[in-house]
Design an enzyme around this catalytic site. Structure first.
Site, short mmCIF file in Angstrom:
data_model
loop_
_atom_site.label_atom_id
_atom_site.label_comp_id
_atom_site.label_asym_id
_atom_site.label_seq_id
_atom_site.Cartn_x
_atom_site.Cartn_y
_atom_site.Cartn_z
N LYS A 24 0.84 -1.21 0.00
CA LYS A 24 0.00 0.00 0.00
C LYS A 24 0.87 1.26 0.00
O LYS A 24 0.60 2.20 -0.75
CB LYS A 24 -0.91 0.00 1.23
CG LYS A 24 -1.48 1.37 1.62
CD LYS A 24 -2.42 1.29 2.78
CE LYS A 24 -1.98 1.87 4.10
NZ LYS A 24 -1.46 3.21 4.21
N ASN A 25 1.91 1.24 0.85
CA ASN A 25 2.68 2.47 1.03
C ASN A 25 3.72 2.71 -0.07
O ASN A 25 4.48 3.67 -0.01
CB ASN A 25 3.32 2.50 2.42
CG ASN A 25 2.24 2.68 3.50
OD1 ASN A 25 1.10 3.02 3.18
ND2 ASN A 25 2.59 2.44 4.74
N ARG A 98 -3.59 10.69 3.38
CA ARG A 98 -2.39 11.53 3.50
C ARG A 98 -1.75 11.75 2.12
O ARG A 98 -0.85 12.58 1.99
CB ARG A 98 -1.35 10.83 4.37
CG ARG A 98 -1.86 10.39 5.70
CD ARG A 98 -1.76 11.43 6.75
NE ARG A 98 -0.44 12.01 6.85
CZ ARG A 98 -0.19 13.20 7.39
NH1 ARG A 98 -1.18 13.92 7.86
NH2 ARG A 98 1.03 13.66 7.47
N CYS A 122 -4.66 8.08 9.38
CA CYS A 122 -4.98 7.54 10.71
C CYS A 122 -4.70 8.54 11.81
O CYS A 122 -3.75 9.31 11.72
CB CYS A 122 -4.17 6.27 10.93
SG CYS A 122 -4.67 4.94 9.83
N ASP A 315 4.27 0.15 12.10
CA ASP A 315 3.02 -0.50 11.66
C ASP A 315 2.97 -1.99 12.00
O ASP A 315 1.93 -2.62 11.85
CB ASP A 315 2.84 -0.32 10.15
CG ASP A 315 2.88 1.14 9.78
OD1 ASP A 315 1.89 1.82 10.00
OD2 ASP A 315 3.94 1.61 9.31
N VAL A 337 8.07 6.27 16.76
CA VAL A 337 7.79 6.95 15.48
C VAL A 337 6.58 7.88 15.60
O VAL A 337 6.62 9.03 15.16
CB VAL A 337 7.60 5.93 14.35
CG1 VAL A 337 7.29 6.64 13.03
CG2 VAL A 337 8.84 5.05 14.20
N1 EPU Z 1 6.65 14.23 10.81
C1 EPU Z 1 6.76 15.55 11.16
N2 EPU Z 1 6.63 16.48 10.16
C2 EPU Z 1 6.42 16.15 8.87
C3 EPU Z 1 6.32 14.78 8.52
C4 EPU Z 1 6.44 13.84 9.52
O1 EPU Z 1 6.94 15.89 12.33
O2 EPU Z 1 6.31 17.04 8.01
C5 EPU Z 1 6.75 13.19 11.87
C6 EPU Z 1 5.41 12.47 12.07
O3 EPU Z 1 4.56 13.20 12.90
C7 EPU Z 1 5.84 11.16 12.67
C8 EPU Z 1 7.21 10.92 12.02
O4 EPU Z 1 7.64 12.18 11.48
O5 EPU Z 1 6.01 11.30 14.06
C9 EPU Z 1 7.21 9.89 10.92
O6 EPU Z 1 6.22 10.21 9.95
P1 EPU Z 1 6.42 9.85 8.42
O7 EPU Z 1 6.40 11.12 7.63
O8 EPU Z 1 7.58 8.93 8.28
O9 EPU Z 1 5.09 9.06 8.12
P2 EPU Z 1 4.14 9.17 6.84
O10 EPU Z 1 4.93 9.31 5.62
O11 EPU Z 1 3.04 10.13 7.12
C10 EPU Z 1 4.18 6.63 6.24
C11 EPU Z 1 3.15 5.55 6.14
C12 EPU Z 1 2.69 5.15 7.52
C13 EPU Z 1 3.90 4.67 8.31
C14 EPU Z 1 4.99 5.75 8.33
C15 EPU Z 1 6.26 5.30 9.00
C16 EPU Z 1 2.08 6.03 4.05
C17 EPU Z 1 0.87 6.49 3.33
N3 EPU Z 1 2.02 6.03 5.37
O12 EPU Z 1 3.52 7.72 6.87
O13 EPU Z 1 1.79 4.08 7.36
O14 EPU Z 1 3.51 4.37 9.61
O15 EPU Z 1 5.29 6.16 6.99
O16 EPU Z 1 6.78 4.19 8.36
O17 EPU Z 1 3.07 5.65 3.44
C18 EPU Z 1 -0.18 2.87 7.67
O18 EPU Z 1 0.09 2.28 6.61
O19 EPU Z 1 -1.10 2.52 8.44
C19 EPU Z 1 0.62 4.02 8.07
C20 EPU Z 1 0.26 4.87 9.03
#
Ligand code: EPU
Length: 442
Positions: A24-25, A98, A122, A315, A337
């Protein structure tokens, strides 16, 4: 509101075979990357999940023609007529995913303008987008916050830059990649995330004609190019879904063969699985997978700290915690995380688990949430006999863990809000049936 209800008659082991498809990601980002090409892209193994539908809808709103290919799960994206989308129509998607934030770079290159609706996803922490916007501004974007979303322009185009992420965010790394591949000049991203899904996105961008070097120590260097073509790609498998079924096998005392699962992306998970006392067997033939099972006897308590890759994925945490309720002794979980990813343990306690949460960093590695008063550690005392209880699903991964707990628990539970699980788990009701679970729609 929670309309979708699943009635789960738990207490029996899951046994059988299911298949996971593209991650998915990765798939959702690959779909966005198709916008950057000047010829059609072809993506295989796309799972039929809600997040894919949302991105497909957004691409179509922007003039991308999306059609089904010959193979089951094959999608073709034709970006010949990319155009500005109607803001009201984009806003229909507001709050649902997102992914829209990743449209910035491709839309700025194609149209000079991007409108990004309020983001969903989420509810597991603040989930800010400050790193994304900071990086885009460094590259020359102008971001205007409007009541309905972000209005972004790049009056002089996007320029290469040097940027260091405060934390190796997956989304912000993808943002920089998708924006920098067609920017003028070279972009150097420091403290980048290096998850396998990001490496697969880089592989896709390279197929499109991008020049991206991944150096040691989380440094990614992107040399901007003038044009990119479409790609043909078979994505890496969904290692989160694979681990979820693996945890379900352990928690229910079962035996599940996950076709499509691969060792390479799951090494850290497999180490923990072994420590807990789970068994696995890897078939690395092209049509292979991994068999996960409970070998009998007692499971063992462990220390589980989540981290960015190559650490234990955040996850994977929620499904594994359900299995840890069956392990003898005190297991410690330290979530580093997301600041609020343990709330779901209340429901597990209602089902008979003994889980206490803490604000301190337990487990030995201080993290950025320790001094900020976030409840982000847990101690699980086991083994506990789980008993049926009605539960309301709060988010995707916690939702799957509630489902596993209901499957492991004696008696009949009603699980409310299973539509959230549809965001990331393809055909999960059919898969549950294939594994012999006794579930029906409520
Ligand atoms: N963060 C910030 N500022 C930002 C971006 C992120 O502070 O501008 C922080 C977040 O708040 C968090 C940390 O950095 O505490 C990590 O967030 P990240 O940006 O890595 O997460 P994401 O890209 O929003 C993706 C996956 C998530 C997965 C995370 C970590 C997708 C669509 N989502 O989220 O997947 O948990 O990476 O591996 O790719 C899921 O599939 O259920 C899911 C939540």
């Amino acid at each position: 509101m929670t309309t979708d209800v699943l009635v789960v008659h738990g207490g029996s082991p899951l046994r059988g075979q299911i298949r996971v498809r593209g991650a998915k990601n990765l798939v959702s980002k690959a779909m966005v990357a198709a916008l950057l090409g000047d010829s059609p892209s072809r993506l295989y193994d796309v799972p039929a999940i809600r997040d894919v539908e949302i991105v497909r809808g957004l691409l179509e709103l922007h003039g991308v023609r999306v059609s089904d290919g010959e193979e089951h799960g094959e999608l073709v994206f034709d970006p010949a007529n990319v155009e500005r989308a109607n803001v009201d129509e984009i806003n229909v998607h507001a709050g649902s995913s997102r992914i829209p934030i990743l449209f910035c770079g491709p839309l700025l290159h194609k149209l000079g303008h991007a409108f990004i609706p309020d983001l969903g996803g989420c509810n597991i922490g603040g989930r800010p987008i400050d790193f994304h916007l900071q990086a885009l501004r460094e590259m020359g974007a102008v971001v205007d916050k409007t009541p309905s979303g972000l209005d972004i322009t790049a009056p002089n185009g996007l320029q290469g830059t040097k940027f260091e992420l405060p934390y190796p965010s997956v989304g912000a790394t993808e943002q920089v990649l998708l924006a920098a591949v067609r920017a003028h000049g070279v972009t150097e991203l420091r403290n980048a995330a290096v998850e396998p899904e990001i490496m697969d996105l880089i592989a896709i961008l390279q197929k499109m004609g991008a020049i991206i070097n991944v150096h040691t120590d989380r440094v990614i260097e992107i040399e901007g190019v003038d044009r990119l073509r479409g790609y043909t790609h078979r994505p890496i498998p969904d290692r989160i879904e694979a681990a979820s079924w693996a945890a379900a096998a352990l928690a229910t005392g079962g035996d599940v063969y996950v076709q499509g699962a691969r060792q390479a992306e799951m090494m850290t998970f497999l180490n923990l699985y072994t420590k807990v006392g789970g068994a696995f067997d890897i078939d690395d033939s092209p049509t292979g997978g991994i068999r996960f099972w409970h070998p009998g006897g007692e499971l063992k308590a462990v220390l589980l700290e989540t981290d960015v890759h190559p650490g234990f994925m955040t996850d994977w945490q929620q499904p594994m915690v359900v299995a840890l309720t069956q392990a003898r002794g005190l297991s410690i979980v330290h979530e580093t995380v997301y600041e609020r990813r343990l709330g779901y343990t209340d429901a597990l306690n209602q089902m008979g688990a003994t889980i206490q949460t803490y604000r301190e960093c337990l487990g030995g590695t201080p993290c950025r949430f320790g001094r900020r008063n976030f409840t982000h550690s847990a101690v699980i005392a086991g083994p506990s006999k789980l008993l049926a209880h009605d539960v309301v699903i709060p988010d995707l991964r916690a939702g799957f863990s509630h489902l596993i707990a209901a499957l492991a628990a004696e008696g009949t539970s009603r699980v409310y809000g299973v539509e959230l699980i549809r965001r990331g788990y393809e055909d999960f009701e059919a898969k549950l049936a294939a594994l012999g679970a006794s579930v029906e729609k409520g």
